[in-house]
Design a protein around this motif. Sequence first.
Motif, PDB file in Angstrom:
ATOM      1  N   PRO A 203       0.839  -1.205   0.000  1.00  0.00           N
ATOM      2  CA  PRO A 203       0.000   0.000   0.000  1.00  0.00           C
ATOM      3  C   PRO A 203       0.867   1.246   0.000  1.00  0.00           C
ATOM      4  CG  PRO A 203       0.160  -0.882   2.208  1.00  0.00           C
ATOM      5  CD  PRO A 203       0.847  -1.884   1.303  1.00  0.00           C
ATOM      6  N   GLU A 204       0.298   2.358  -0.427  1.00  0.00           N
ATOM      7  CA  GLU A 204       1.042   3.622  -0.391  1.00  0.00           C
ATOM      8  C   GLU A 204       1.323   4.070   1.043  1.00  0.00           C
ATOM      9  OE1 GLU A 204       0.234   3.224  -4.465  1.00  0.00           O
ATOM     10  OE2 GLU A 204      -1.125   2.933  -2.784  1.00  0.00           O
ATOM     11  N   LEU A 205       0.461   3.635   1.965  1.00  0.00           N
ATOM     12  CA  LEU A 205       0.631   4.048   3.359  1.00  0.00           C
ATOM     13  C   LEU A 205      -0.005   3.019   4.288  1.00  0.00           C
ATOM     14  CD1 LEU A 205       1.500   6.353   5.355  1.00  0.00           C
ATOM     15  CD2 LEU A 205      -0.828   7.260   5.098  1.00  0.00           C
ATOM     16  N   VAL A 206       0.679   2.728   5.383  1.00  0.00           N
ATOM     17  CA  VAL A 206       0.123   1.898   6.451  1.00  0.00           C
ATOM     18  C   VAL A 206      -0.065   2.790   7.668  1.00  0.00           C
ATOM     19  CG1 VAL A 206       0.477  -0.064   7.998  1.00  0.00           C
ATOM     20  CG2 VAL A 206       1.252  -0.205   5.619  1.00  0.00           C
ATOM     21  N   VAL A 207      -1.271   2.805   8.202  1.00  0.00           N
ATOM     22  CA  VAL A 207      -1.560   3.590   9.399  1.00  0.00           C
ATOM     23  C   VAL A 207      -1.946   2.627  10.512  1.00  0.00           C
ATOM     24  CG1 VAL A 207      -2.987   5.399  10.433  1.00  0.00           C
ATOM     25  CG2 VAL A 207      -2.369   5.539   8.007  1.00  0.00           C
ATOM     26  N   ASN A 208      -1.140   2.571  11.540  1.00  0.00           N
ATOM     27  CA  ASN A 208      -1.420   1.693  12.678  1.00  0.00           C
ATOM     28  C   ASN A 208      -2.418   2.396  13.599  1.00  0.00           C
ATOM     29  OD1 ASN A 208       0.473  -0.447  11.981  1.00  0.00           O
ATOM     30  ND2 ASN A 208       2.067   1.037  12.446  1.00  0.00           N
ATOM     31  N   THR A 209      -3.688   2.212  13.302  1.00  0.00           N
ATOM     32  CA  THR A 209      -4.721   2.979  13.991  1.00  0.00           C
ATOM     33  C   THR A 209      -4.896   2.585  15.457  1.00  0.00           C
ATOM     34  OG1 THR A 209      -6.396   1.421  13.157  1.00  0.00           O
ATOM     35  CG2 THR A 209      -6.004   3.418  11.866  1.00  0.00           C
ATOM     36  N   HIS A 210      -4.335   1.449  15.845  1.00  0.00           N
ATOM     37  CA  HIS A 210      -4.423   1.035  17.248  1.00  0.00           C
ATOM     38  C   HIS A 210      -3.314   1.655  18.089  1.00  0.00           C
ATOM     39  CE1 HIS A 210      -1.536  -1.601  15.385  1.00  0.00           C
ATOM     40  NE2 HIS A 210      -1.176  -2.115  16.537  1.00  0.00           N
ATOM     41  N   GLU A 211      -2.332   2.263  17.424  1.00  0.00           N
ATOM     42  CA  GLU A 211      -1.206   2.870  18.126  1.00  0.00           C
ATOM     43  C   GLU A 211      -1.204   4.402  18.035  1.00  0.00           C
ATOM     44  OE1 GLU A 211       1.996  -0.780  17.375  1.00  0.00           O
ATOM     45  OE2 GLU A 211       2.154   1.088  16.234  1.00  0.00           O
ATOM     46  N   LEU A 212      -1.730   4.934  16.958  1.00  0.00           N
ATOM     47  CA  LEU A 212      -1.712   6.378  16.733  1.00  0.00           C
ATOM     48  C   LEU A 212      -3.027   7.033  17.142  1.00  0.00           C
ATOM     49  CD1 LEU A 212      -0.122   6.417  13.153  1.00  0.00           C
ATOM     50  CD2 LEU A 212       1.061   6.705  15.341  1.00  0.00           C
ATOM     51  N   THR A 213      -2.952   8.297  17.513  1.00  0.00           N
ATOM     52  CA  THR A 213      -4.173   9.056  17.747  1.00  0.00           C
ATOM     53  C   THR A 213      -4.786   9.395  16.394  1.00  0.00           C
ATOM     54  OG1 THR A 213      -3.065  11.216  17.647  1.00  0.00           O
ATOM     55  CG2 THR A 213      -3.142  10.110  19.801  1.00  0.00           C
ATOM     56  N   LEU A 214      -6.014   9.835  16.402  1.00  0.00           N
ATOM     57  CA  LEU A 214      -6.672  10.213  15.150  1.00  0.00           C
ATOM     58  C   LEU A 214      -5.918  11.373  14.507  1.00  0.00           C
ATOM     59  CD1 LEU A 214      -8.941   9.922  13.116  1.00  0.00           C
ATOM     60  CD2 LEU A 214     -10.380  11.346  14.586  1.00  0.00           C
ATOM     61  N   GLU A 215      -5.492  12.330  15.297  1.00  0.00           N
ATOM     62  CA  GLU A 215      -4.750  13.475  14.769  1.00  0.00           C
ATOM     63  C   GLU A 215      -3.443  13.031  14.107  1.00  0.00           C
ATOM     64  OE1 GLU A 215      -3.415  16.271  17.692  1.00  0.00           O
ATOM     65  OE2 GLU A 215      -3.182  17.879  16.233  1.00  0.00           O
ATOM     66  N   GLU A 216      -2.743  12.107  14.728  1.00  0.00           N
ATOM     67  CA  GLU A 216      -1.495  11.598  14.165  1.00  0.00           C
ATOM     68  C   GLU A 216      -1.751  10.853  12.858  1.00  0.00           C
ATOM     69  OE1 GLU A 216       1.078  10.884  18.299  1.00  0.00           O
ATOM     70  OE2 GLU A 216      -0.257   9.319  17.536  1.00  0.00           O
ATOM     71  N   SER A 217      -2.838  10.114  12.832  1.00  0.00           N
ATOM     72  CA  SER A 217      -3.196   9.366  11.623  1.00  0.00           C
ATOM     73  C   SER A 217      -3.534  10.307  10.474  1.00  0.00           C
ATOM     74  CB  SER A 217      -4.388   8.433  11.909  1.00  0.00           C
ATOM     75  OG  SER A 217      -4.063   7.479  12.911  1.00  0.00           O
ATOM     76  N   VAL A 218      -4.271  11.369  10.777  1.00  0.00           N
ATOM     77  CA  VAL A 218      -4.627  12.364   9.765  1.00  0.00           C
ATOM     78  C   VAL A 218      -3.366  13.001   9.192  1.00  0.00           C
ATOM     79  CG1 VAL A 218      -5.700  14.626   9.380  1.00  0.00           C
ATOM     80  CG2 VAL A 218      -6.926  12.859  10.661  1.00  0.00           C
ATOM     81  N   LYS A 219      -2.422  13.324  10.034  1.00  0.00           N
ATOM     82  CA  LYS A 219      -1.165  13.941   9.586  1.00  0.00           C
ATOM     83  C   LYS A 219      -0.414  13.034   8.622  1.00  0.00           C
ATOM     84  CE  LYS A 219      -0.252  16.992  13.530  1.00  0.00           C
ATOM     85  NZ  LYS A 219       0.658  17.279  14.680  1.00  0.00           N
ATOM     86  N   LYS A 220      -0.432  11.732   8.883  1.00  0.00           N
ATOM     87  CA  LYS A 220       0.257  10.798   7.987  1.00  0.00           C
ATOM     88  C   LYS A 220      -0.378  10.815   6.600  1.00  0.00           C
ATOM     89  CE  LYS A 220       1.687   6.735   9.405  1.00  0.00           C
ATOM     90  NZ  LYS A 220       3.157   6.824   9.388  1.00  0.00           N
ATOM     91  N   VAL A 221      -1.702  10.866   6.545  1.00  0.00           N
ATOM     92  CA  VAL A 221      -2.394  10.903   5.254  1.00  0.00           C
ATOM     93  C   VAL A 221      -2.112  12.216   4.537  1.00  0.00           C
ATOM     94  CG1 VAL A 221      -4.628  10.805   4.091  1.00  0.00           C
ATOM     95  CG2 VAL A 221      -4.207   9.344   6.075  1.00  0.00           C
ATOM     96  N   LEU A 222      -2.181  13.330   5.248  1.00  0.00           N
ATOM     97  CA  LEU A 222      -1.927  14.638   4.646  1.00  0.00           C
ATOM     98  C   LEU A 222      -0.494  14.734   4.133  1.00  0.00           C
ATOM     99  CD1 LEU A 222      -3.748  17.007   7.172  1.00  0.00           C
ATOM    100  CD2 LEU A 222      -4.563  16.250   4.936  1.00  0.00           C
TER     101      LEU A 222
END
Length: 205
Positions: free
Chosen positions: A172-191
Motif C-alpha cells: 500500500p502507499e501508506l500503512v496507518v497503525n490505527t491502534h497505536e496512533l491518535t486520530l490526529e497523528e493518523s490524519v497527519k500521515k495521510v496529509l
Amino acid sequence: MTKKSTNTLWHHATITRADREALHKHKSVIIWFTGLSGSGKSTLAHAVEEYLHKVGISTIVLDGDNVRHGLCGDLDFSDSDRIENIRRVSELAKLMIEAGVITLAAFISPFKADRDDARKRVPHGDFLEIYCQCPIETCEQRDVKGLYKKARAGKIPFFTGIGSPYETPGMPELVVNTHELTLEESVKKVLNLLMQRGVIKDIVC
C-alpha cells in the motif's frame, strides 16, 4: 462476469479533468482506506475530509455502509456481491476524480484482486491505498456496531475476519497503525502522503 452494455458510444466531453482540477485549484485522486471492520477507516476518512474542507479543497467520502443504502442496496455480503460492491464503487470513484474531486473511499474491500482492479481503472498515481492496520482483537474490543458479537454468534455469515478472509495489502502507499496512533497523528500521515505526491500544496498540519 459483469455484463457489457451494447449499442453505446463513448462521448468525449469538451471540459476535461484538467479543466476541473484547475477550477478546484488542486489535483484529484482516490484515497482508498482498507482494513477490518472497526479498524478506523471511516473515522480517518472523515477526519481527513474535514481538514481538507477547512482549507478549501473539494472532497467527497464514499463510505462502505452508506453506499449500501442506495447504490449497492441490492447486494449482500457473499463473496460475489462483495466483488460487485467494490466494482461499482470503483467506477463511482473514477467519475468523482474526473470531476476534479479528491475522493476518500472507506471500504473493508477484503480481496486484494478487487483493490488491484480498482487501482487499474484509473491512471497510474491516481489511486492511493491506505491500509488501516489494527489487530482483530482490538477491532472486536471496539465493536462499535456490535457486529463481531453477532458474527461470533453465527448471526452474520461471511463476516470479514470471522467467516470470510481479509487479504492484507502487499504494497500500500501508506500503512496507518490505527491502534497505536491518535486520530490526529493518523490524519497527519495521510496529509503528508498527499503533499509528498503533489496532490495538495504544503499546508500546516
